[in-house]
Design a protein around this motif. Structure first.
Motif, PDB file in Angstrom:
ATOM      1  N   LYS A 337       0.829  -1.206   0.000  1.00 16.80           N
ATOM      2  CA  LYS A 337       0.000   0.000   0.000  1.00 16.80           C
ATOM      3  C   LYS A 337       0.861   1.252   0.000  1.00 16.80           C
ATOM      4  N   ALA A 338       2.034   1.162   0.623  1.00 14.66           N
ATOM      5  CA  ALA A 338       2.921   2.324   0.709  1.00 14.66           C
ATOM      6  C   ALA A 338       3.432   2.760  -0.658  1.00 14.66           C
ATOM      7  N   ASN A 339       3.277   1.903  -1.665  1.00 14.84           N
ATOM      8  CA  ASN A 339       3.720   2.287  -3.014  1.00 14.84           C
ATOM      9  C   ASN A 339       2.866   3.393  -3.613  1.00 14.84           C
ATOM     10  N   ARG A 340       1.675   3.633  -3.026  1.00 16.05           N
ATOM     11  CA  ARG A 340       0.755   4.658  -3.542  1.00 16.05           C
ATOM     12  C   ARG A 340       0.614   5.789  -2.527  1.00 16.05           C
ATOM     13  N   PRO A 341       1.562   6.721  -2.488  1.00 13.25           N
ATOM     14  CA  PRO A 341       1.438   7.830  -1.531  1.00 13.25           C
ATOM     15  C   PRO A 341       0.274   8.767  -1.831  1.00 13.25           C
ATOM     16  N   SER A 342      -0.189   8.794  -3.084  1.00 18.88           N
ATOM     17  CA  SER A 342      -1.345   9.621  -3.453  1.00 18.88           C
ATOM     18  C   SER A 342      -2.070   8.949  -4.614  1.00 18.88           C
ATOM     19  N   GLN A 343      -3.197   9.548  -5.002  1.00 24.89           N
ATOM     20  CA  GLN A 343      -4.011   8.942  -6.068  1.00 24.89           C
ATOM     21  C   GLN A 343      -3.245   8.834  -7.375  1.00 24.89           C
ATOM     22  N   SER A 344      -2.453   9.833  -7.701  1.00 26.59           N
ATOM     23  CA  SER A 344      -1.807   9.868  -9.016  1.00 26.59           C
ATOM     24  C   SER A 344      -0.342   9.453  -8.984  1.00 26.59           C
ATOM     25  N   THR A 345       0.212   9.196  -7.805  1.00 21.69           N
ATOM     26  CA  THR A 345       1.644   8.943  -7.678  1.00 21.69           C
ATOM     27  C   THR A 345       1.914   7.492  -7.305  1.00 21.69           C
ATOM     28  N   PHE A 346       2.888   6.894  -7.998  1.00 17.27           N
ATOM     29  CA  PHE A 346       3.385   5.570  -7.626  1.00 17.27           C
ATOM     30  C   PHE A 346       4.886   5.681  -7.396  1.00 17.27           C
ATOM     31  N   ARG A 347       5.317   5.215  -6.213  1.00 17.38           N
ATOM     32  CA  ARG A 347       6.737   5.211  -5.900  1.00 17.38           C
ATOM     33  C   ARG A 347       7.043   3.927  -5.147  1.00 17.38           C
TER      34      ARG A 347
END
Length: 382
Positions: A337-347
Motif C-alpha cells: 500500500k505504501a507504493n501509492r502515496p497519493s491517487q496519481s503517484t506511484f513510488r
C-alpha cells in the motif's frame, strides 16, 4: 457477432396512431401472459406460448405477434432469473429482491415490441418498412439512417427488429449478424487501466482524462437535485427533457475513447488487456461523496465497447485479475500500500521506481495480459 442498428421512423399521423395502438395491445397481452407465467410458475418459451396463445389471439393479436409477445415475456423472466443468480438484486430476503420476485413483471404501454420477418419487411431501396399493426398492415413507413447504417442493414440484417417509442419518437432496433473477424496473433498487449480520475490509461503513457466528463456529471447532478427540490410542473418537465442527456454524453465519450484504443492496438499489432471488474460496485466501499461518482461511472459500457470494436477488428482481448495492479511495481513486482502515496503517484518502496500510478497499473495489466494469452494458448499448442 450480433450488433444492433438503430433507425428512426417517420410515420404520418394515421400510421403513428396505428403504431401506438399496436404497442399498447402488445403490452396488454404481455401483461396478461406475465400474470399467467407468475401464477403458474411457467417461464419456458414453448410452455408459456401454449398456455397463453389462445387468450392472446382473443385479445386481438394475430398469430405471429401473439407468439412474439409470449416469447418476450419468457425472455423477461429469464433475464430476471439471471439478475437474481448474479446477485444484482441483492441477497435472499432483501427488500429489492423480495419486491422483484413477489409480483409479475409489468410492461409499460409503450414498452418495446419485437417483430420478425413475418410481421416486418424492409424496402431498403425506398427506405421504407411494412409493419403489422392492429389496424392492418402499414406500408411505406419511412425510415432514416446514416450511410454506414444503411450499408450494415443491407449486408447483415438478420432476425428480429424491435419497435421502440422514446420521447415521442419512433425507432426500429434492427439485429445485424456480422461474421466474426479472425483474431490475429498479438505482438504484445496494450494494457488499459480504467478509472475515474482518468477514464482510461494505456501502458504507453496515453491518458484519457475524465475531468471533463466528471465536471459535466457533477453539474448535472447539482441541477437534478435543485430541480427535484423545486418540484414544480416546469421543473419536472425540464427533468424529463434532460434525463438522457448525460447518458448520451457519456456514451459518446466512451465510443470515442474505445475507438482510439482499438485503433492504436490494431496499428501496432497488439492485443488489448482489460481488468475483469465484475462486481466492483459490491466489492468497493467508499465514502458517501464518492459513491455517486462510482455508481454513475459507465466503466462497464466502456469495457464492452472496447471488446466489441476489437472483435470487429480481429484484435485479441484478454481479461485479467485486477487484484493489486495499482499497488504492484511494474519493474520489480513489489506489492505494498505504501507504493501509492497519493491517487496519481506511484513510488516503489523497494526499488524506488516512480511513475504515474495509472500508467504503472496499465503496465501491470499489459504484463498479465501477455501471461494470460500464453496460458490460454498452451492447450492449443499441445
Amino acid at each position: 457477432m450480433k450488433i444492433v442498428v438503430q433507425v428512426r421512423l417517420y410515420p404520418d399521423a394515421v400510421q403513428e396512431a396505428a403504431l401506438s395502438a399496436t404497442l399498447k395491445l402488445c403490452n396488454d397481452g404481455a401483461n396478461l401472459a406475465s400474470g399467467e407465467a407468475f401464477r403458474r410458475r411457467i417461464h419456458a418459451k414453448r410452455e408459456l406460448q401454449r398456455l397463453t396463445y389462445g387468450r392472446l389471439k382473443d385479445l386481438g393479436l394475430s398469430a405471429q405477434p401473439a407468439i412474439l409477445v409470449a416469447r418476450k415475456v419468457a425472455g423477461a423472466y429469464a433475464s430476471l432469473a439471471g439478475r437474481v443468480r448474479a446477485g444484482h438484486l441483492g441477497k435472499p430476503g432483501t427488500r429489492r429482491r423480495v419486491q422483484a420476485e413477489s409480483k409479475p413483471i409489468h410492461f409499460r404501454p409503450d414498452a418495446a415490441q419485437p417483430f420478425d420477418d413475418r410481421c416486418l419487411s424492409w424496402q431498403l431501396a425506398d427506405r421504407t418498412v411494412s409493419i403489422w399493426s392492429v389496424g392492418g398492415r402499414l406500408t411505406r413507413v419511412v425510415f432514416g439512417c446514416s450511410p454506414q447504417q444503411y450499408a450494415t442493414l443491407a449486408a447483415h440484417r438478420r432476425g428480429e427488429s424491435d419497435l421502440v417509442r422514446r420521447d415521442g419518437k419512433w425507432f426500429l432496433y434492427a439485429t445485424c449478424d456480422i461474421g466474426d473477424a479472425e483474431v490475429k496473433e498479438p505482438d504484445g498487449f496494450l494494457g488499459v487501466d480504467l478509472g475515474i480520475a482518468n477514464i482510461a490509461t494505456l501502458n504507453d503513457g496515453t491518458r484519457h482524462c475524465g475531468k471533463g466528463l466528471n465536471r459535466v456529471r457533477y453539474r448535472n447532478q447539482r441541477l437534478r437535485t435543485k430541480l427535484q427540490r423545486i418540484g414544480t410542473r416546469s421543473a419536472k418537465r425540464l427533468l424529463k427533457l434532460r434525463r438522457r442527456k448525460e447518458a448520451r454524453f457519456a456514451a459518446d465519450t466512451n465510443h470515442c475513447i474505445a475507438k482510439r484504443i482499438v485503433t492504436e492496438a490494431e496499428r501496432t499489432g497488439r492485443g488489448i488487456a482489460l481488468e475483469d471488474l465484475t462486481g466492483i460496485r459490491d466489492r468497493v466501499r467508499l465514502r458517501r461523496p464518492q459513491r455517486v461518482t462510482l455508481h454513475t461511472w459507465a466503466f462497464h459500457q466502456l469495457g464492452r465497447l472496447i471488446a466489441y470494436k476489437a472483435a470487429r477488428a480481429g484484435t485479441a482481448v484478454v481479461y485479467i485479475d485486477p487484484a493489486y495492479t495499482s499497488q504492484g511495481c511494474s519493474t520489480c513486482g513489489h506489492v505494498a500500500k505504501a507504493n501509492r502515496p497519493s491517487q496519481s503517484t506511484f513510488r516503489c518502496a523497494s526499488c524506488g521506481f516512480a511513475e504515474h500510478a495509472d500508467v504503472n497499473a496499465a503496465r501491470n495489466i499489459a504484463a498479465r495480459g501477455v501471461a494470460g494469452w500464453a496460458a490460454a494458448s498452451l492447450p492449443n499448442a499441445a
